[in-house]
Design a protein around this motif. Structure first.
Motif, PDB file in Angstrom:
ATOM      1  N   PHE A  58     -62.737 -58.417  15.087  1.00  0.00           N
ATOM      2  CA  PHE A  58     -62.862 -57.493  16.366  1.00  0.00           C
ATOM      3  C   PHE A  58     -61.552 -57.318  17.008  1.00  0.00           C
ATOM      4  N   LEU A  59     -60.751 -58.530  17.041  1.00  0.00           N
ATOM      5  CA  LEU A  59     -59.429 -58.730  17.789  1.00  0.00           C
ATOM      6  C   LEU A  59     -58.199 -58.579  16.891  1.00  0.00           C
ATOM      7  N   ASP A 130     -61.367 -57.877  27.226  1.00  0.00           N
ATOM      8  CA  ASP A 130     -62.965 -57.544  26.851  1.00  0.00           C
ATOM      9  C   ASP A 130     -63.462 -57.846  25.934  1.00  0.00           C
ATOM     10  N   LEU A 131     -62.721 -57.720  24.952  1.00  0.00           N
ATOM     11  CA  LEU A 131     -63.160 -58.174  23.456  1.00  0.00           C
ATOM     12  C   LEU A 131     -63.046 -59.784  23.320  1.00  0.00           C
ATOM     13  N   LEU A 339     -69.958 -53.346  17.071  1.00  0.00           N
ATOM     14  CA  LEU A 339     -70.491 -54.093  18.355  1.00  0.00           C
ATOM     15  C   LEU A 339     -71.818 -53.590  18.896  1.00  0.00           C
ATOM     16  N   GLY A 340     -72.287 -52.308  18.562  1.00  0.00           N
ATOM     17  CA  GLY A 340     -73.443 -51.655  18.922  1.00  0.00           C
ATOM     18  C   GLY A 340     -74.704 -52.317  18.296  1.00  0.00           C
ATOM     19  N   GLU A 341     -74.228 -53.195  17.332  1.00  0.00           N
ATOM     20  CA  GLU A 341     -75.294 -53.942  16.525  1.00  0.00           C
ATOM     21  C   GLU A 341     -75.657 -55.221  16.969  1.00  0.00           C
ATOM     22  N   TYR A 342     -74.885 -55.173  18.272  1.00  0.00           N
ATOM     23  CA  TYR A 342     -75.086 -56.928  18.671  1.00  0.00           C
ATOM     24  C   TYR A 342     -76.403 -57.375  18.921  1.00  0.00           C
TER      25      TYR A 342
END
Lengths: 388, 388, 388, 388
Positions: A58-59, A130-131, A339-342
């Protein structure tokens, strides 16, 4: 400037969190790192690699165009459940991966940590921060899971080995004290602009009825009375599926409790020890928490009752099962992409726990934090608070 | 004098066998030692400790009154299936034992090896030598299982790691040659006074019909023709339960075979390599061996047909599935006590394999040796010989 | 006098309900009465006997001291889940009881019906009437289950037989119309003194945010668009466990839908027929209802949003999955004894449905009625209403 | 002429067999016809239809060009396991078919019986007679299975209903008498040209060692001694998988035995009755037969020992487990097409039983008949004969 401070703080937090995870694992033998005794318990090696992959995915891959993957297949090996991030090893097989070795995973950690620090030095892009903050909080959540999983792995060895740690409970007091909250309209959910997860957002009003809530969680001594009173035998205290659960699994006490010639012992990282009656009871399922409350003629608080009472009650030793199912708040929205699956896709069939445990990293004990597990789970540091 | 020579030979054999087992494990990483990916595959660490426990249980405890157990709980941890030797960890949980560690198990081995050698030096009791010989043969059987289990563990890693070994097949020749054995009365079973297992004893006469038997086992190239001819799809070649087995498990080729873009590869300790068509086919179940023979319009030999033909045929690369169920010979008797559980209690629902494989220790390849596995097993080094 | 009217009314209702249950079963063959194709579906014969046992257990045995049981073992055979009422046949075995026969069960019904009527004639005890009313409502709930179970039994026959009934859906209109409810404090739960179940009691205030709710449920035509848009394939619309559910069960459409050469048909009591696009979609799980709403960028209403909007919306054709878990209302209390097991012990892991279906007896369609099923269930008459 | 007599005899046999099957079912209630309590037990209705389909499939469709199928889908519904005859309902779902009804199945029987009789009248083709004979023997085998399955269905009803039959055991005598057979070459297998199944063909020589074999099977009284001596508790008598079997299934006595307050009863078609000690023990698995023999210090005979001794011993009350696995005889060949699936594809993982039971149709009790079941099966009429 704002950004500069934030970057400095987060960089320090990042370094500290990465070190803390490794400190948690330092007392382990190589052999302890790879095993998955039940599906829910992931091998420590897997945790170490997965939380590293999270930063990589993600980064580094998103923001560092020169970044070279440490290994082509690690995304496949260490993705947990993000469908949007591609295929992955199925969960029950995490314990079968003997390769990469533990030392290769530590090399992977080192490589990714350094790559993130290099990126942070170069960048001015605020969205990275933020990430990064999500990644840090994600690693902290896995620190707590590591504490659970290490306890499960060692606590189920026939030889009950010792694990050095200062994750330790302290005695509870004021056991019979309840505070009273009056009926009315209250506001719940995360409000200020500090970090929180998406499932806490959407502060909103709720109407609560009059209730009383215990100042302290239930202790081992109190819970033992329930056992002695035949609480596990009387079907009237139990949900139908809870009764099936304890009968099918021959459950007669919290996880890690062993009755040796009539005396109760538990495994608590040090080895097998006599139960300390003054400590909060831990490692109970939602079904057991519910049955205990039924036996007392009381009930579990809802998550909102808990949140409103939080400033007046003692918490933070054990996660407390609430009577609330884990459901989205009004206006809950998910991020686009992986990240919507978090959190969102787990909002069914689970129950909310509130409070935080002795294994919870500081900052995760905020009153709005919504932890969630299935009602049969017991390997987490879960306890009971009464309401009426 | 007889005894003195026998003692000297067995002592040397004991030392060699103990060293050979550890040589087999030398290429492993610590992480590879503890995993049990399926119930049938035991962790290498478990093998190392179990074959050591065998000497402790049946030699040291019985004959050395001063012997101190290395550890109180190891009998519980490393007994395999001997009910007469007490309780034990259930088989599916072998892979969950992270403790004792690998290095503790090696210390255990060293301690027991030395204790046995000390005992041998002191004793003149011949019955010890018989048990020592059983122990040596037992450890050799586990060496072969170690070869299977290590292959399974590494061959099911997503990364297909390399294991250094000289366990290697060589090409087969004379593929279409059959020899003819004429109808008549023959004698089978172990006759002389060299070592053998109880299931080979009871030499006896059998009447065989005329038959022809192949000089060489079936090769990968021949087996591939069966695959290409739709052998896995045509139900007429299969036992009813064999058909269920390949359908439920989506089996379309021997274990370790992978079809990558239309080409067949297999994992063979070196990593993933192209199939060598001249080598004997390996890792087939009894069902597949049977179906292959049906497709050829032939059959598998019985174990007695195999034994009588053995001097005239090439064998020793792969264990060969026979058409015979694993049943007791006439006059089969079991030892008293735990060693009586060695073979007898498995004489149902399994099939006999004859011959020996490239992983079989020398001396176990004798023509009367009866190996046995369930018909669905494929992780052993099993192959096919035709008869008609 | 109050009582006299009530007794008269309830006696008439009792007679009507008993007759109605038998009318539902009249089109069945004897063979259809005894089968239990899945655990959730009980044999019609079992329903007929169980609802009769309910009157026997809670009315006749308690209030009629001269009452002779019809058969000593029927309490054991036909108790459903009341632990307080003694042992019982385990649920998965209901379909194995070939005896008593269907005609014996009808004789049992007749005997109990007459015994209740006799008791009613003699008694002046008001508490009997309350239990009678519960029994009537209980039998009505089973009438609806009978409609589900008969459809399941016949709809899973290879020959798709016809069942004569007027349980039929009608077309929906105003498909894209939403009404708007404004934020504020509302009261929910059963208030007046008409009959209701214990789970509806405890009327209380709730605070609702602004929301819009559809005037009509989703139709087959609309749902088909979701299927065509790949809704069952896109993991982003699904709960994690919902995705496992549809994948493991190979679900690609509502229950009873069959794709025959590219056209969609369903079984609907008449046999296999073409889908009628204007009818409300039926036989979806909670997971499918949720995924459909996600795909629309909307959500399911909570049970309180539904209840407040009920007077302004059309409902009563299909039970509508709400986003609310099935949990106790504030101040929920259970009866003492077996009737306390009626609802309370199921208040975990299930979701609330509101509204009522074409198979729901009149009077059960009241806006406060809380129906509940597990999220994977599809054999009930369940549908979807959108909110946003 | 030969043919004319054969045709006359077979026609009479056909009529008698068809009537006899229906006589077996006459005492059943409609409800008893459709249930499948375990996978192995097929519904009586299914048997009635399947043996009818057999004549339709292998006789009428092949030889009667004008034959009209009774129903298009019955081949799909009532094919048992013949892959060559097309798709079919999977075995575990036989009990879910409520349609066709019992009376439709009787109509199907009548239609097919008449069609066969018509065909026989018209034809002179001898090959029809061979298939007719197979069909008759096939129906007879199902008559025996019907006896097992009816007993299972009724014997597992909570109410133990009565089934009128003259399938009854008689007392055994000469319990401790053994006969002696001397070592030598013998011939086994079916020799003359009377009817037999393919698995009996291939008469061949076998060499037998000296053995003694009991004149009579083991009785209930003798078996009870084994129970009282702790036979089910002592692991030394059991195969490893037999021990797992009795422990996992909590087996402590033969099937249908119930210990009521310390006394043993069994279900025997009449209801629950006291065990008769003089009757042969029945409903034991191979594992139990083996363990009993081990306890006696003896063993089970092989199928060839049994066959050679048959003329001198009493048999025909219970099928007797032999120590022989069910394997093909030398030169075993299968028919082309579906009838080739009759026996051959089951020749793995099963054990041979010899002798015949009180439920076996006359003519099937010939000494060469090879019955076969899996070692855990107990619902057949199986017993024990000792050898040494």
């Amino acid at each position: 400037m704002m950004t500069k401070n934030k970057k400095k703080e987060l960089t320090a937090a990042f370094i500290a969190v990465r070190a803390q995870t490794e400190a948690l694992c330092a007392p382990l033998e190589i052999e302890d790192y790879s095993v998955q005794p039940i599906v829910d318990v992931s091998p420590p090696k897997w945790h170490l690699a997965h939380i590293t992959w999270f930063f990589e995915e993600f980064l580094l891959r998103k923001f560092d165009s020169n970044y070279q993957d440490f290994h082509d297949d690690f995304a496949y090996l260490f993705n947990s459940y993000y469908n949007n991030a591609g295929d992955r090893v199925i969960r029950p097989n995490r314990g079968l991966m003997t390769r990469p070795t533990v030392s290769e995973v530590y090399a992977y950690r080192k490589y990714v940590t350094q790559s993130v620090l290099d990126l942070l030095e170069r960048t001015e892009d605020e969205s990275i921060l933020d990430l990064l903050e999500i990644g840090i909080n994600h690693e902290q959540q896995h620190q707590e899971l590591l504490a659970y999983d290490i306890k499960y792995i060692l606590g189920h060895q026939p030889l009950f080995p010792t694990y050095k740690t200062d994750i330790k409970l302290i005695s509870e007091e004021n056991l019979d004290t309840f505070i009273h909250i009056t009926e009315g309209l209250y506001e719940v959910g995360h409000k200020d602009d500090s970090f929180c997860f998406d499932n806490e957002l959407g502060a909103h009003k709720v109407y609560l009825q009059d209730y009383k809530i215990a100042v302290a969680p239930v202790t081992n001594g109190e819970y033992l009375e329930f056992i002695h009173a035949g609480g596990y035998k009387n079907f009237n205290y139990w949900h139908a599926e809870g009764l099936d659960f304890i009968r099918n699994n021959k459950i007669e006490a919290p996880m890690y409790w062993h009755n040796v010639n009539g005396d109760w012992y538990y495994y608590n990282y040090e080895g097998l020890e006599k139960i300390d009656m003054r400590l909060p009871v831990m490692h109970v399922s939602f079904y057991e928490a519910f049955a205990y409350a039924e036996w007392k003629g009381m009930r579990l608080p809802t998550e909102f009752e808990w949140e409103i009472a939080a400033p007046q009650i003692k918490h933070g030793q054990v996660w407390e099962w609430t009577g609330s199912a884990y459901l989205p708040y009004p206006n809950f929205t998910k991020d686009e992409g992986a990240l919507g699956e978090y959190n969102g896709k787990f909002m069914v069939s689970q129950h909310v726990l509130r409070g935080g445990s002795i294994a919870t990293p500081k900052g995760h004990c905020r009153p709005t934090y919504r932890n969630f597990f299935h009602p049969q789970h017991r390997w987490l540091f879960s306890g009971i608070r009464l309401a009426k």
